[in-house]
Structure formats: C-alpha cells, structure tokens
Design a protein around this motif. Sequence first.
Motif, mmCIF file in Angstrom:
data_model
loop_
_atom_site.group_PDB
_atom_site.id
_atom_site.type_symbol
_atom_site.label_atom_id
_atom_site.label_comp_id
_atom_site.label_asym_id
_atom_site.label_seq_id
_atom_site.Cartn_x
_atom_site.Cartn_y
_atom_site.Cartn_z
ATOM 1 N N ILE A 92 0.835 -1.196 0.000
ATOM 2 C CA ILE A 92 0.000 0.000 0.000
ATOM 3 C C ILE A 92 0.877 1.256 0.000
ATOM 4 O O ILE A 92 0.662 2.198 -0.776
ATOM 5 N N ALA A 93 1.870 1.276 0.880
ATOM 6 C CA ALA A 93 2.739 2.449 0.997
ATOM 7 C C ALA A 93 3.471 2.728 -0.307
ATOM 8 O O ALA A 93 3.530 3.874 -0.773
ATOM 9 N N PHE A 94 4.032 1.686 -0.934
ATOM 10 C CA PHE A 94 4.819 1.885 -2.154
ATOM 11 C C PHE A 94 3.921 2.221 -3.344
ATOM 12 O O PHE A 94 4.271 3.052 -4.181
ATOM 13 N N ALA A 95 2.759 1.580 -3.435
ATOM 14 C CA ALA A 95 1.857 1.842 -4.555
ATOM 15 C C ALA A 95 1.369 3.289 -4.523
ATOM 16 O O ALA A 95 1.364 3.981 -5.549
ATOM 17 N N PHE A 96 0.979 3.771 -3.351
ATOM 18 C CA PHE A 96 0.488 5.146 -3.257
ATOM 19 C C PHE A 96 1.624 6.161 -3.350
ATOM 20 O O PHE A 96 1.431 7.262 -3.871
ATOM 21 N N LEU A 97 2.814 5.793 -2.866
ATOM 22 C CA LEU A 97 3.948 6.709 -2.993
ATOM 23 C C LEU A 97 4.348 6.873 -4.455
ATOM 24 O O LEU A 97 4.610 7.993 -4.919
ATOM 25 N N ALA A 98 4.395 5.764 -5.190
ATOM 26 C CA ALA A 98 4.736 5.837 -6.611
ATOM 27 C C ALA A 98 3.712 6.673 -7.366
ATOM 28 O O ALA A 98 4.064 7.496 -8.215
ATOM 29 N N ALA A 99 2.422 6.487 -7.046
ATOM 30 C CA ALA A 99 1.374 7.264 -7.714
ATOM 31 C C ALA A 99 1.451 8.738 -7.323
ATOM 32 O O ALA A 99 1.241 9.624 -8.154
ATOM 33 N N ALA A 100 1.767 9.012 -6.054
ATOM 34 C CA ALA A 100 1.871 10.400 -5.601
ATOM 35 C C ALA A 100 3.012 11.123 -6.302
ATOM 36 O O ALA A 100 2.872 12.279 -6.713
ATOM 37 N N LEU A 101 4.145 10.450 -6.468
ATOM 38 C CA LEU A 101 5.278 11.064 -7.155
ATOM 39 C C LEU A 101 4.989 11.257 -8.639
ATOM 40 O O LEU A 101 5.429 12.237 -9.250
ATOM 41 N N ARG A 102 4.243 10.326 -9.210
ATOM 42 C CA ARG A 102 3.933 10.411 -10.637
ATOM 43 C C ARG A 102 2.946 11.537 -10.929
ATOM 44 O O ARG A 102 3.053 12.218 -11.945
ATOM 45 N N LYS A 103 1.995 11.746 -10.031
ATOM 46 C CA LYS A 103 0.935 12.721 -10.278
ATOM 47 C C LYS A 103 1.052 13.981 -9.422
ATOM 48 O O LYS A 103 0.319 14.936 -9.630
ATOM 49 N N GLY A 104 1.936 13.949 -8.418
ATOM 50 C CA GLY A 104 2.050 15.087 -7.520
ATOM 51 C C GLY A 104 0.882 15.217 -6.573
ATOM 52 O O GLY A 104 0.498 16.324 -6.192
ATOM 53 N N SER A 105 0.289 14.091 -6.163
ATOM 54 C CA SER A 105 -0.922 14.105 -5.353
ATOM 55 C C SER A 105 -0.606 14.080 -3.863
ATOM 56 O O SER A 105 0.082 13.170 -3.372
ATOM 57 N N ALA A 106 -1.122 15.063 -3.129
ATOM 58 C CA ALA A 106 -0.950 15.103 -1.682
ATOM 59 C C ALA A 106 -1.813 14.047 -0.999
ATOM 60 O O ALA A 106 -1.427 13.500 0.035
ATOM 61 N N VAL A 107 -2.988 13.751 -1.565
ATOM 62 C CA VAL A 107 -3.875 12.742 -0.972
ATOM 63 C C VAL A 107 -3.195 11.383 -0.967
ATOM 64 O O VAL A 107 -3.137 10.692 0.062
ATOM 65 N N VAL B 200 17.377 12.063 -8.874
ATOM 66 C CA VAL B 200 17.401 11.639 -10.282
ATOM 67 C C VAL B 200 16.044 11.681 -10.977
ATOM 68 O O VAL B 200 15.983 11.533 -12.195
ATOM 69 N N GLY B 201 14.966 11.838 -10.233
ATOM 70 C CA GLY B 201 13.650 11.717 -10.869
ATOM 71 C C GLY B 201 12.983 13.058 -11.074
ATOM 72 O O GLY B 201 13.480 14.101 -10.638
ATOM 73 N N PRO B 202 11.843 13.071 -11.741
ATOM 74 C CA PRO B 202 11.062 14.301 -11.856
ATOM 75 C C PRO B 202 10.590 14.747 -10.476
ATOM 76 O O PRO B 202 10.174 13.935 -9.661
ATOM 77 N N ARG B 203 10.681 16.058 -10.222
ATOM 78 C CA ARG B 203 10.415 16.573 -8.873
ATOM 79 C C ARG B 203 9.131 17.391 -8.819
ATOM 80 O O ARG B 203 9.051 18.395 -8.112
ATOM 81 N N ARG B 204 8.150 16.972 -9.568
ATOM 82 C CA ARG B 204 6.876 17.687 -9.579
ATOM 83 C C ARG B 204 6.219 17.636 -8.200
ATOM 84 O O ARG B 204 5.902 16.561 -7.696
ATOM 85 N N ARG B 205 6.065 18.776 -7.587
ATOM 86 C CA ARG B 205 5.442 18.898 -6.258
ATOM 87 C C ARG B 205 6.109 17.943 -5.260
ATOM 88 O O ARG B 205 5.462 17.420 -4.355
ATOM 89 N N TRP B 206 7.425 17.745 -5.398
ATOM 90 C CA TRP B 206 8.128 16.780 -4.543
ATOM 91 C C TRP B 206 8.021 17.166 -3.077
ATOM 92 O O TRP B 206 7.768 16.311 -2.220
ATOM 93 N N LEU B 207 8.228 18.441 -2.779
ATOM 94 C CA LEU B 207 8.217 18.876 -1.387
ATOM 95 C C LEU B 207 6.866 18.624 -0.747
ATOM 96 O O LEU B 207 6.785 18.148 0.388
ATOM 97 N N GLN B 208 5.782 18.916 -1.469
ATOM 98 C CA GLN B 208 4.452 18.688 -0.913
ATOM 99 C C GLN B 208 4.207 17.212 -0.683
ATOM 100 O O GLN B 208 3.635 16.822 0.347
ATOM 101 N N VAL B 209 4.637 16.368 -1.621
ATOM 102 C CA VAL B 209 4.492 14.925 -1.439
ATOM 103 C C VAL B 209 5.251 14.474 -0.198
ATOM 104 O O VAL B 209 4.728 13.716 0.632
ATOM 105 N N ALA B 210 6.490 14.926 -0.045
ATOM 106 C CA ALA B 210 7.298 14.536 1.107
ATOM 107 C C ALA B 210 6.655 14.999 2.416
ATOM 108 O O ALA B 210 6.638 14.261 3.415
ATOM 109 N N ILE B 211 6.101 16.214 2.422
ATOM 110 C CA ILE B 211 5.469 16.746 3.634
ATOM 111 C C ILE B 211 4.273 15.900 4.039
ATOM 112 O O ILE B 211 4.092 15.563 5.220
#
Length: 324
Positions: free
Chosen positions: A245-260, A296-307
């Motif tokens: 669950i954690a990895f699937a949603f993290l990968a999707a969050a990084l791909r789409k920049g989703s905070a949810v 190395v990856g795309p950083r779209r909304r990276w900070l918000q995802v990390a927060i």
Amino acid sequence: LYDLAVVRLRIGGEYSKQGFARLAAWTGRQLDRARVASLSAEATSYGIAVIGLGLLGHIVFRTTIPSNVLAFLSWLVALAALPLVARREDRHLPSETKPVFEDFSETAVFFLIVGLAAILRLWNLSEIPPEIHGDSAECGIQGLRILNGNIDDIFGFSPWYNTPFPAYLPYTISFRALGTTLLALRLPSAVIGVQCVIPLYFLVRGWAGRRAAQIATVLFVLSHSAIHFSRIGLWNVQALFLELIAFAFLAAALRKGSAVWASVSGIAAGLGFYTYTGGRLILVVSGAVLALQLVVGPRRRWLQVAIFVAAGFAVAITPVSYTH
C-alpha cells in the motif's frame, strides 16, 4: 470623472461597452478566486484543527479519562481528516478521467487473478495446514486478551516481541464474529493475503504496464511462500500488505504530484510499526525512494508529497510513540 466616462462610453459605442463588460467579468473572476482561496484556507485550517483535536482526544482518553474505545476512535478521526486536508491541496491537479482498467479484458483478467488468490488462500482453511504454528497461536492468544477485556491500554506493547496490541485487532474481530476456532485464527491473514494482490497489481502497472502487472501478480498468487503465510494465521502478511500500500500510493503520488495519495502512503508506513518487526522498514525504504526521486527523478510537487508522507506517518505513529 463620471461625465468623462459617460462621454467615452457613448462615443466608443459597442466597443467600449464590451470593454466595460470584460473589465467587470475579469473583476468578478478575481473576486471569486479570492473567495475560493479564502474558503479553501479556512477549510484547511478546520481540517488541521480536527486532526489536532483527534490526537489530543486520543491522549486524553488514554490518560485522564481512560477509554480504549474512545482513544481508538479519536485516532481514527485524525487519520481520516488528513486525506481530507490533502484533498484541498490537490484541487489544482487535472481531474482524473481515465477508467481504472483499460478495457473489459483487463478487468476480467484482474478479477480472475484475485479469484485464484482467494481460492488458494481460503479453500479448506481450517484443515490445511493440519498443524498450528506456535507463533500463530500466540497471535490468537493476544487477540483473545483484547476480546476478553484484559488489556488496560489498547495501544500498549504486548509481552510477545513488544508488539503494539493493535496488531492483534484483526484476530479479535475474527474471534468475535466466528468464535474461538481455527478458522477465525487463520482468516485475517488469508483475507489480507488476498488483498495484497490489489496494490501489487497497480504498483507494477504504474511502473511497467498492464502485461507486467498481470505476470507479477500471477507469480505472487502462485508463490508457495505467499500462500503459506496467508494460511497459517501469522501477522507477517499484514506487514507485506502495508508495504505494498505504501509503495503503490507513494509511486502514484510522485507520478501525479498528489498530496492525498502521499498522505495515504505515509499512514500505511506508520501503521507498519504496529505489525511484524519487518514492517518498520517501510518508512526507511519510503524515505530512500523519496531521496532518490529528489536526485534523479522528476520533482513535480516533490516537497508537498514529502510533507504529506511525513504528516501521514506522524499521525499514524502518534499512539505508539506516546506509549511508555
């Protein structure tokens, strides 16, 4: 000034009227945007307040007014409020219009895979395997302690491997529904073992596509180890499910920049601390993925995802971090 405006409007004819109309429309749009931003900020503040009150209530119901039920419910309120706050941060993302599956054939194959997983993990569960592993019996004993009301603090640490008691709640619920039987002992792991197929499929699908996801999930469904740990009633498979669950949603969050999705990933990583010891590595690996993405990856909304990953983890881990 009024006379000049009237003269200008009359001399300019329709052109000036359209200009005034456009100016009025633009002004209205700016006011609407300001109002929406104000309401959004207000809603976010309310959401954060709900999270804080939920965690505060959790602490109060564990100390001043001891109540396991109210402490647990307060914590659930805080967990549920976080994705709602994150949803406000995703309002500017493009709406998702794609269906979950590409076509009917993918849908059919997916449900066939899930059905096969259910058959291999649930068929004749109370008889196969014929023996009861000692660790499985210990999981059942801790679940019965909760069911019988012998636990003062539901978020305390059990005497077995110092595991937090919430890890045994699935066994408590199963015993309550089915009685103290071998089927009830094994059912939680079997059900969670089937559910592992879902996040695994979408995790691989997001990385490598539909065909790779189908192959990977079939291999997992037929794996001897995956079947074995889903049928013996141990808690290990809970850690695996939360990891997926954690990895699937993290990968999707990084791909789409989703905070949810980032908040759900963080919550799953935090819940890993309530399961088998290996579940505590979920946060470490998630942090490594985020760090690698920054480099190395795309950083779209990276900070918000990390927060929001960190926020989800913090809210989920609050009860066990507070336990002395």
